[in-house]
Design a protein around this motif. Sequence first.
Motif, PDB file in Angstrom:
ATOM      1  N   UNK A   1       3.923  -3.672   8.449  1.00 38.89           N
ATOM      2  CA  UNK A   1       2.696  -4.079   7.762  1.00 38.89           C
ATOM      3  C   UNK A   1       2.838  -3.901   6.253  1.00 38.89           C
ATOM      4  N   UNK A   2       3.431  -2.796   5.833  1.00 35.80           N
ATOM      5  CA  UNK A   2       3.611  -2.577   4.400  1.00 35.80           C
ATOM      6  C   UNK A   2       4.671  -3.505   3.818  1.00 35.80           C
ATOM      7  N   UNK A   3       5.744  -3.758   4.557  1.00 34.17           N
ATOM      8  CA  UNK A   3       6.731  -4.724   4.081  1.00 34.17           C
ATOM      9  C   UNK A   3       6.086  -6.094   3.898  1.00 34.17           C
ATOM     10  N   UNK A   4       5.213  -6.462   4.840  1.00 36.37           N
ATOM     11  CA  UNK A   4       4.517  -7.749   4.746  1.00 36.37           C
ATOM     12  C   UNK A   4       3.568  -7.790   3.558  1.00 36.37           C
ATOM     13  N   UNK A   5       3.133  -6.622   3.096  1.00 32.06           N
ATOM     14  CA  UNK A   5       2.277  -6.530   1.907  1.00 32.06           C
ATOM     15  C   UNK A   5       3.094  -6.546   0.619  1.00 32.06           C
ATOM     16  N   UNK A   6       4.415  -6.586   0.753  1.00 32.24           N
ATOM     17  CA  UNK A   6       5.271  -6.638  -0.416  1.00 32.24           C
ATOM     18  C   UNK A   6       5.775  -5.295  -0.905  1.00 32.24           C
ATOM     19  N   UNK A   7       5.553  -4.230  -0.131  1.00 30.25           N
ATOM     20  CA  UNK A   7       6.030  -2.906  -0.531  1.00 30.25           C
ATOM     21  C   UNK A   7       7.557  -2.847  -0.370  1.00 30.25           C
ATOM     22  N   UNK A   8       8.303  -2.421  -1.375  1.00 33.61           N
ATOM     23  CA  UNK A   8       9.764  -2.303  -1.253  1.00 33.61           C
ATOM     24  C   UNK A   8      10.143  -1.305  -0.156  1.00 33.61           C
ATOM     25  N   UNK A   9      11.226  -1.555   0.573  1.00 39.08           N
ATOM     26  CA  UNK A   9      11.617  -0.669   1.676  1.00 39.08           C
ATOM     27  C   UNK A   9      11.719   0.804   1.279  1.00 39.08           C
ATOM     28  N   UNK A  10      12.246   1.067   0.080  1.00 36.53           N
ATOM     29  CA  UNK A  10      12.454   2.457  -0.330  1.00 36.53           C
ATOM     30  C   UNK A  10      11.140   3.181  -0.626  1.00 36.53           C
ATOM     31  N   UNK A  11      10.028   2.462  -0.705  1.00 34.70           N
ATOM     32  CA  UNK A  11       8.739   3.087  -0.982  1.00 34.70           C
ATOM     33  C   UNK A  11       7.836   3.183   0.249  1.00 34.70           C
ATOM     34  N   UNK A  12       8.275   2.611   1.368  1.00 35.21           N
ATOM     35  CA  UNK A  12       7.406   2.506   2.546  1.00 35.21           C
ATOM     36  C   UNK A  12       6.972   3.867   3.072  1.00 35.21           C
ATOM     37  N   UNK A  13       7.904   4.768   3.314  1.00 33.27           N
ATOM     38  CA  UNK A  13       7.530   6.046   3.926  1.00 33.27           C
ATOM     39  C   UNK A  13       6.744   6.930   2.966  1.00 33.27           C
TER      40      UNK A  13
ATOM     41  N   UNK B   1       9.637 -10.821   8.076  1.00 33.95           N
ATOM     42  CA  UNK B   1       8.690  -9.983   8.797  1.00 33.95           C
ATOM     43  C   UNK B   1       7.255 -10.392   8.487  1.00 33.95           C
ATOM     44  N   UNK B   2       7.018 -11.033   7.345  1.00 36.01           N
ATOM     45  CA  UNK B   2       5.674 -11.534   7.041  1.00 36.01           C
ATOM     46  C   UNK B   2       5.194 -12.532   8.085  1.00 36.01           C
ATOM     47  N   UNK B   3       6.143 -13.246   8.695  1.00 31.46           N
ATOM     48  CA  UNK B   3       5.778 -14.276   9.666  1.00 31.46           C
ATOM     49  C   UNK B   3       5.182 -13.690  10.942  1.00 31.46           C
ATOM     50  N   UNK B   4       5.462 -12.435  11.213  1.00 25.53           N
ATOM     51  CA  UNK B   4       4.860 -11.786  12.378  1.00 25.53           C
ATOM     52  C   UNK B   4       3.351 -11.698  12.220  1.00 25.53           C
TER      53      UNK B   4
END
Length: 351
Positions: free
Chosen positions: A168-180, A142-145
């Motif tokens: 955007x947060x995943x691309x910043x390196x935020x773990x999925x379980x912490x995104x929301x 997803x960073x490639x987007x």
Amino acid sequence: MRLSELAVGMILWAVPLAAQDLTVVSWGGAYEAAQRRAVIAPFAEETGRSVTVARYDGTWSALAARGATEGWDVIDMLADQARVACDKGLLLALRPREMFSRAALSDFTPRRPDRCAVPQNAYARVMAYDDRAFPGIKPTGIEDFFDTERFPGPRALQRGPDGILEWALLAEGVPPEQVYGLLSTDRGLRLAFRRLETIRDDILWWSDPSEPAQMLAEGRAVMAAGFNGRFVDVAQSGMPLDIVWDGRIIGIEVWAIAASTDTPDAARAFVAHAARPEAMARLAERIPYGPTRVSAFERIGLHPETGVPMRAHLPNAPQHGGRVLVRDDAWYANTEALRDRRFRAWLARGD
């Protein structure tokens, strides 16, 4: 179908149905076409009722504005939109324990029917790309987007904050379980919009779910955010399109009934019919949205026209790997006004 479930269904069908036709509201495109063949046509054939299909943009506000005047009965909704519509009194109470047996209710996953909605399929918001645009290194994450240096070209993106803030947060390196959790803070929103800013000049906005796949097919965009079923449908037609499953956001679509319906018993009968395992399996065989009942998975076979095994294309198929988010419907329902306000403010800064 289990015997106990069949008994509940017989009680429901024993209710005399009024003579009026049903209006079912859906989304258009390949998805609606699959619904017509897999769910709507079998219901009409089994009951002798005529079903009219209307289209809308998926929002609860469209239901509020058009539902009563246009005679909507059953609506295909995103789970968070149904939650809002239910709270606003726009949806009919469904009484799931009267519509389904206890065994049937326990068969639903990952969510069970509630007071206003019956889960019907699992979809995924994913990134796809035109394989012709990248003859060498391919996008894989997803960073490639957000990487316009390695992967230059226009990105097709829905005109709204849904999905892109999580990416955007995943691309910043935020773990999925912490995104929301992070998106529930001002810091998280600022971080997400800062990342989105990096591709502002490369965005082509879309509003209809059929558009992103078409933009790729026509060469107007090299990457696109959209729904997995639309992309798979175009790819199977011969378009050199690839899906990146990393970062996929799995959401739940539900059936709901307009509070203004004139045919509540017939509408409930349609929802019960559409929630049968065999109906869910028929839909998954035509478009790769996963069923929301465990017993439906074993029924899924080949696409009736192409012969493609469809289980492998479901958004929750284990071989996809990568990071995955399950759409937080409560977060979406509770932050709708905030997300819209912040997104419109971000758009305005670029005018």
